[in-house]
Write a protein that holds these residues in place. Structure first.
Motif, mmCIF file in Angstrom:
data_model
loop_
_atom_site.group_PDB
_atom_site.id
_atom_site.type_symbol
_atom_site.label_atom_id
_atom_site.label_comp_id
_atom_site.label_asym_id
_atom_site.label_seq_id
_atom_site.Cartn_x
_atom_site.Cartn_y
_atom_site.Cartn_z
ATOM 1 N N ASN A 69 -5.113 11.712 4.096
ATOM 2 C CA ASN A 69 -5.272 10.219 4.481
ATOM 3 C C ASN A 69 -4.186 9.649 4.227
ATOM 4 N N ALA A 70 -3.697 9.748 2.908
ATOM 5 C CA ALA A 70 -2.370 8.996 2.575
ATOM 6 C C ALA A 70 -1.285 9.399 3.314
ATOM 7 N N ALA B 37 9.531 1.655 12.107
ATOM 8 C CA ALA B 37 10.505 2.162 13.105
ATOM 9 C C ALA B 37 10.684 1.484 14.355
ATOM 10 N N ALA B 38 9.513 1.234 14.977
ATOM 11 C CA ALA B 38 9.460 0.541 16.287
ATOM 12 C C ALA B 38 10.162 -0.920 16.109
ATOM 13 N N LEU C 112 0.737 -1.204 0.042
ATOM 14 C CA LEU C 112 -0.063 0.003 -0.007
ATOM 15 C C LEU C 112 0.811 1.250 0.171
ATOM 16 N N ILE C 113 1.918 1.191 0.889
ATOM 17 C CA ILE C 113 2.714 2.346 0.826
ATOM 18 C C ILE C 113 3.375 2.704 -0.461
ATOM 19 N N ARG D 281 1.543 6.332 9.833
ATOM 20 C CA ARG D 281 1.451 5.018 10.641
ATOM 21 C C ARG D 281 2.466 3.858 10.329
ATOM 22 N N PHE D 282 2.741 3.491 9.012
ATOM 23 C CA PHE D 282 3.682 2.717 8.689
ATOM 24 C C PHE D 282 4.920 2.731 8.966
#
Length: 440
Positions: A200-201, A213-214, A182-183, A207-208
């Motif tokens: 929204n994009a 990163a986490a 999706l990204i 979010r991704f």
């Protein structure tokens, strides 16, 4: 005369014949459907196992006991002999059929945000059945055949979705779960979006980025962070107190009469680590084939940029080069400034990168590309060789795209191997290990 096939083998075969029929022809085969329903009913399993439209999530919500059966289902730990199946093996066949049908039968024509979200959850259950966390295999398709297939199916669903219309509707956009596929589409199409759709994009990309990163930050923290520097006195704080050593050194002070150990000296652990200020130059190919590597390595660069005494510089290139160092701490901003597509002109990027080298022995250059150049392979390799001979640690990283297909120019691959700097490809953890070993 042939002996009749055992009843359990017949029942298992019915389930798998139905699965194959459904995968290759969406039309129902009445005889197989009726026979399969009889098998499922006899096993005490819910009829929803045979409904392609019912998600695994829905089944598990209605029948919570199934969750434990799906977990690890395909890890090869089934108790029955598959060559002589008993009832447990037939039950396993019914559950496996459900997973495979929901994941691999994605239909044709336009897909929807709801369909994509449902598929992602079902794919997560298949990953759990294989002994992995949901999303784990799709996150590293280059190193796993199943992960590559899942990533390709997900990518196909995203491409069949009218993404611009979905993004323009906040209710539909909320149903989207960010993934590499999706990204990739969002980054390709971001210049055609505006207003609510663009907002929204950006939210999905953010979010991704935060999720990846986490994970990467955890990998970096788990890797060795340098040797202990014993020339630095330990800090005399409670968290550094070496209790075992303190007790051992004070044992002569033990008083047997009152059963007490008298401590006249405390010992503390050395925690300071020897670090050398290092410069990391990350050069990322932003041509269309490099989306996955660019997203991961851009995020990784930002994590290393946050470490003490690490000076990170980031350059992106296709036929031109752009210095993204001012935004290296924010991968979200970096990705929004990229323009995917076009070809490769590595020498242009090298001309921007070489002036950043001021202490070769304390510099690492990470070059992320598939190394397919515009007839300028020799000039780029000459520049790379010169950098390597100067003492710079050169780390070439190959491309891994969202379908799991790996592609690196064989001409470069062989020359990097001969130079003693083989191309790193596969999971991003390999690059994490290489970079950490340089910094320590």
């Amino acid at each position: 005369m042939n002996e009749p096939m055992p009843a359990h083998a017949n029942r298992r075969q019915v389930l798998y014949w139905r699965l194959l029929a459904r995968l290759f022809d969406a039309e129902e085969q009445p005889a197989l459907e009726t026979a399969s329903m009889g098998v499922v009913t006899d096993l005490g399993l819910p009829p929803g196992l045979l409904d392609p439209g019912e998600s695994v999530d829905t089944l598990v919500q209605r029948f919570p006991e199934l969750a434990a059966e799906f977990d690890g289902l395909l890890t090869g730990q089934a108790g029955d002999d598959p060559d002589a199946p008993g009832e447990a093996e037939v039950r396993r066949a019914a559950l496996v059929s459900k997973l495979l049908l929901n994941v691999f039968s994605t239909g044709a024509g336009a897909s929807t945000a709801t369909q994509l979200a449902a598929w992602q959850h079902d794919a997560g259950w298949l990953e759990r059945a294989l002994g992995h966390a949901p999303g784990e295999l799709r996150a590293r398709p280059g190193g796993d055949e199943v992960g590559g297939v899942l990533a390709e199916l997900e990518s196909d669903l995203v491409k069949r979705m009218h993404l611009r219309e979905v993004l323009a509707d906040p209710a539909l956009a909320r149903r989207l779960t960010p993934s590499m596929s999706l990204i990739e589409q969002l980054l390709r199409d971001k210049h055609n979006l505006s207003g609510v759709a663009l907002a929204n994009a950006k939210a999905l990309i953010r979010r991704f980025v935060d999720e990846v990163a986490a994970v990467l930050r955890t990998q970096v923290e788990k890797t060795s962070a340098g040797v202990i520097d014993r020339s630095v006195p330990p800090k005399r704080v409670f968290r550094n107190l070496d209790i075992d050593r303190t007790i051992w050194k004070n044992l002569p002070n033990w008083n047997p009469e009152d059963q007490r150990l008298y401590v006249d000296r405390l010992f503390y652990r050395h925690t300071a680590r020897r670090t050398t200020p290092a410069r990391m130059i990350v050069v990322v190919d932003q041509s269309g084939s490099m989306v996955d590597s660019m997203v991961n390595c851009t995020i990784l660069a930002s994590i290393f940029a946050g470490l003490p005494k690490v000076d990170v510089h980031l350059i992106a290139f296709d036929t031109r080069a752009i210095d993204l160092t001012p935004w290296v701490h924010d991968p979200f901003e970096v990705l929004l400034r990229t323009k995917l597509g076009g070809g490769n002109d590595g020498p242009v990027a090298m001309a921007m990168a070489r002036p950043k080298i001021n202490d070769p022995r304390n510099t690492v250059m990470v070059w992320i590309s598939d190394f397919y150049e515009f007839d300028r392979s020799a000039p780029l390799f000459e520049g790379i060789s010169a950098v390597h001979r100067s003492g710079v640690r050169f780390i070439p990283v190959g491309s891994v795209n969202s379908s799991g297909q790996q592609s690196v120019n064989p001409w470069f691959r062989q020359r990097f191997k001969d130079m003693g700097t083989p191309v790193i490809s596969g999971h991003i953890s390999k690059l994490v290990t290489e970079l950490k070993s340089f910094l320590t």
